[in-house]
Design an enzyme around this catalytic site. Structure first.
Site, PDB file in Angstrom:
ATOM      1  CB  CYS A 193      -0.921   0.013   1.213  1.00  0.00           C
ATOM      2  SG  CYS A 193      -1.838   1.561   1.338  1.00  0.00           S
ATOM      3  CB  CYS A 211      -2.885   5.470   5.856  1.00  0.00           C
ATOM      4  SG  CYS A 211      -4.435   4.611   6.204  1.00  0.00           S
ATOM      5  CB  CYS A 219      -2.471  -1.562   7.399  1.00  0.00           C
ATOM      6  SG  CYS A 219      -3.788  -1.939   6.236  1.00  0.00           S
ATOM      7  CB  CYS A 255      -8.501   1.704   1.223  1.00  0.00           C
ATOM      8  SG  CYS A 255      -8.163   0.590   2.604  1.00  0.00           S
ATOM      9  CD  GLN A 267     -16.645 -12.266  11.573  1.00  0.00           C
ATOM     10  OE1 GLN A 267     -15.553 -11.791  11.261  1.00  0.00           O
ATOM     11  NE2 GLN A 267     -17.052 -12.360  12.828  1.00  0.00           N
ATOM     12  CE1 TYR A 309     -22.719  -9.814  24.314  1.00  0.00           C
ATOM     13  CE2 TYR A 309     -22.229 -12.140  24.568  1.00  0.00           C
ATOM     14  CZ  TYR A 309     -22.321 -10.882  25.096  1.00  0.00           C
ATOM     15  OH  TYR A 309     -22.009 -10.690  26.421  1.00  0.00           O
ATOM     16  CD  GLU A 361     -27.687  -8.535  17.988  1.00  0.00           C
ATOM     17  OE1 GLU A 361     -26.718  -9.308  18.004  1.00  0.00           O
ATOM     18  OE2 GLU A 361     -27.574  -7.289  18.098  1.00  0.00           O
ATOM     19  CG  ASP A 379     -19.300 -13.449  17.498  1.00  0.00           C
ATOM     20  OD1 ASP A 379     -18.224 -12.915  17.827  1.00  0.00           O
ATOM     21  OD2 ASP A 379     -19.733 -13.427  16.330  1.00  0.00           O
ATOM     22  CB  CYS A 423     -13.071  -9.603  17.201  1.00  0.00           C
ATOM     23  SG  CYS A 423     -14.011  -8.487  18.231  1.00  0.00           S
TER      24      CYS A 423
HETATM   25  C1  LIG Z   1     -19.347  -9.547  16.989  1.00  0.00           C
HETATM   26  S1  LIG Z   1     -21.038  -9.321  16.594  1.00  0.00           S
HETATM   27  C2  LIG Z   1     -21.529 -10.999  16.323  1.00  0.00           C
HETATM   28  C3  LIG Z   1     -22.736 -11.230  15.445  1.00  0.00           C
HETATM   29  C4  LIG Z   1     -22.928 -12.648  14.922  1.00  0.00           C
HETATM   30  N1  LIG Z   1     -22.561 -13.679  15.864  1.00  0.00           N
HETATM   31  C5  LIG Z   1     -22.194 -12.856  13.610  1.00  0.00           C
HETATM   32  O1  LIG Z   1     -21.135 -13.507  13.601  1.00  0.00           O
HETATM   33  O2  LIG Z   1     -22.640 -12.346  12.564  1.00  0.00           O
HETATM   34  C6  LIG Z   1     -21.695  -8.909  18.157  1.00  0.00           C
HETATM   35  C7  LIG Z   1     -23.176  -8.704  18.178  1.00  0.00           C
HETATM   36  O3  LIG Z   1     -23.553  -8.500  19.553  1.00  0.00           O
HETATM   37  C8  LIG Z   1     -24.559  -7.514  19.617  1.00  0.00           C
HETATM   38  N2  LIG Z   1     -24.452  -6.994  20.989  1.00  0.00           N
HETATM   39  C9  LIG Z   1     -23.529  -6.147  21.508  1.00  0.00           C
HETATM   40  N3  LIG Z   1     -23.709  -6.014  22.829  1.00  0.00           N
HETATM   41  C10 LIG Z   1     -24.753  -6.799  23.180  1.00  0.00           C
HETATM   42  C11 LIG Z   1     -25.395  -7.102  24.402  1.00  0.00           C
HETATM   43  N4  LIG Z   1     -24.989  -6.571  25.541  1.00  0.00           N
HETATM   44  N5  LIG Z   1     -26.433  -7.955  24.378  1.00  0.00           N
HETATM   45  C12 LIG Z   1     -26.841  -8.535  23.218  1.00  0.00           C
HETATM   46  N6  LIG Z   1     -26.266  -8.286  22.030  1.00  0.00           N
HETATM   47  C13 LIG Z   1     -25.233  -7.432  21.996  1.00  0.00           C
HETATM   48  C14 LIG Z   1     -24.232  -6.554  18.500  1.00  0.00           C
HETATM   49  O4  LIG Z   1     -25.395  -5.861  18.100  1.00  0.00           O
HETATM   50  C15 LIG Z   1     -23.705  -7.499  17.418  1.00  0.00           C
HETATM   51  O5  LIG Z   1     -24.749  -7.940  16.574  1.00  0.00           O
END
Ligand SMILES: C[S@@+](CC[C@H](N)C(=O)[O-])C[C@H]1O[C@@H](n2cnc3c(N)ncnc32)[C@H](O)[C@@H]1O
Length: 420
Positions: free
Chosen positions: A78, A86, A89, A164, A245, A274, A298, A345, A372
């Site tokens: 890049c 920038c 990265c 980018c 993702q 989540y 969620e 997640d 993550c």
């Molecule tokens: C990393 S993403 C994962 C989404 C899904 N597992 C995927 O892989 O597509 C985290 C998700 O958690 C939700 N989130 C964040 N804080 C939360 C909470 N306290 N309770 C419920 N959901 C939450 C966000 O809206 C988001 O959709």
């Protein structure tokens, strides 16, 4: 912000660079102080310039001259990256295989330091598609004149960009080849059909308008709608800028790892916390069959609506809108009883000790944790550990090439196996 360290800002000196640290920098020492060096590699002899000196214990620096290069150093693909440029990265100067080795070292180090687990075997796996043009969702900054770019590392300055190279080309072009007067930032996402959604944000980060442009451009721009994604052998609909993702191959890879660790059986109950648009719950639902149950939790209403639509053909799957917190989770577990498998997640901050302890107390035979941020994962693994769960497996995925970020999927199981 003014520097409050030892007045080293702007100083230049030579160091030998030591190991990688969480955050994409490398640890060196000079005159008894820790120096976090960017744009370098372990073992290199470099001249650094101190960029930030706000703490007595350490300062931050950029390698501005390489005296002895590591074998894994490469020409940056890049043209916008490098010291003082920038900040998007971290590791454009590192061969991709070495990036993965460094990420594995960070995950291992975080598990050792924060969870007390020494020598955990971690491999970070490559995803299909190469190290460039993988970013299917991005936020670009906009300067006062309306010109788009990305911020300099740890700065509010906007580095103006024409392209980018880690962003999927039509998404980068949609933002970077025009001006955005009055905007503070622009979000962009490209879906599996090539539809590009751009969302203009004001200076406080609030969305003000959104557009979808379909491939070919023959269709008129339309108000924000649904993005189409494919993963785990199914089609998914997500809000145009809703969570998915970022790397086009990541959802599939993570579904595979989650399914392997969860190893669900017919009739089991799965909790997908989540859940976003229902990715993991939807992928596991066929395995539990119609005599089983999958509950996706969620917080975001738009994601819940998408999950409802995505899981409509799976009668064993249901979507609960609400926060995953000690109170909400307590009520859910009272109603649900003991889940067989929990998938979680969480966002970068992790689930936190209260939720982790509550989940450990629920007694699932397997907890599959998608993370993550390796530091948040390690802290939560420690909380699960104190509550009777051990780390039984972990896989890393290079879902963010050229950056120091890494995605990991971990399996936690009870120290005392549950009866089947
Ligand atoms: C990393 S993403 C994962 C989404 C899904 N597992 C995927 O892989 O597509 C985290 C998700 O958690 C939700 N989130 C964040 N804080 C939360 C909470 N306290 N309770 C419920 N959901 C939450 C966000 O809206 C988001 O959709």
């Amino acid at each position: 912000m003014t520097d409050k360290g030892l007045g080293w800002s702007g100083r230049e000196f030579e160091v030998t660079v030591g190991p990688v640290a969480h955050g994409g920098h490398f640890v060196a020492r000079h005159e008894g102080r820790v120096v976090f060096v960017r744009h370098s590699l372990p073992g290199e002899r470099v001249v650094v310039r101190v960029t930030e000196d706000r703490h007595p214990g350490f300062c931050r620096a950029d390698a501005i001259e390489v005296l002895e290069a590591a074998p894994a150093r490469v020409e940056r693909p890049c043209p916008y990256s490098g010291p003082g440029r920038c900040g998007g990265c971290d590791w454009q100067h590192v061969a991709p295989a070495e990036q993965r080795r460094l990420k594995a070292a960070v995950v291992r180090e975080q598990l050792a330091r924060l969870a007390g687990l020494d020598d955990v075997e971690v491999t970070v796996e490559e995803l299909a598609g190469g190290p460039l043009r993988w970013r299917s969702r991005a936020r670009f900054a906009v300067d006062r004149s309306g010109a788009p770019g990305l911020r300099r590392h740890r700065s509010h300055d906007v580095v103006l960009l024409d392209d980018c190279p880690i962003t999927v080309e039509p998404a980068a072009a949609a933002v970077l080849q025009r001006r955005w007067p009055g905007a503070g930032a622009v979000d962009v996402a490209i879906d599996s059909t090539g539809a590009v959604t751009t969302t203009r944000l004001d200076r406080r980060g609030h969305p003000t308008s959104s557009r979808v442009v379909r491939p070919g451009g023959e269709l008129p721009e339309e108000p924000v709608g649904r993005a189409e994604r494919r993963a785990g052998g199914r089609d998914w609909e997500v809000e145009g800028t809703g969570f998915w993702q970022v790397h086009p191959a990541a959802a599939d890879a993570l579904v595979g790892a989650v399914a392997e660790y969860a190893a669900v059986r017919a009739g089991e109950t799965v909790l997908d916390l989540y859940a976003g648009a229902g990715l993991f719950g939807g992928a596991l639902a066929p395995g539990v069959g119609t005599e089983g149950r999958v509950v996706c939790v969620e917080a975001d209403p738009g994601a819940c609506a998408a999950a409802d639509a995505n899981l409509a053909d799976l009668p064993q799957a249901e979507v609960w809108q609400g926060d995953v917190d000690a109170e909400g989770l307590g009520e859910l577990l009272d109603e649900l009883g003991t889940p067989d498998v929990v998938v979680l997640d969480p966002p970068r901050s992790g689930a936190g000790p209260a939720v982790s302890r509550l989940l450990a107390g629920a007694g699932a035979r397997a907890v599959v944790y998608v993370a993550c941020d390796p530091a948040a994962l390690a802290r939560d693994v420690a909380a699960f550990g104190e509550a009777g769960y051990r780390l039984a497996g972990i896989r890393g995925f290079d879902a963010f090439p050229m950056t120091a970020h890494v995605e990991a999927v971990a399996l936690l199981v009870p120290e005392q196996p549950t009866s089947v």
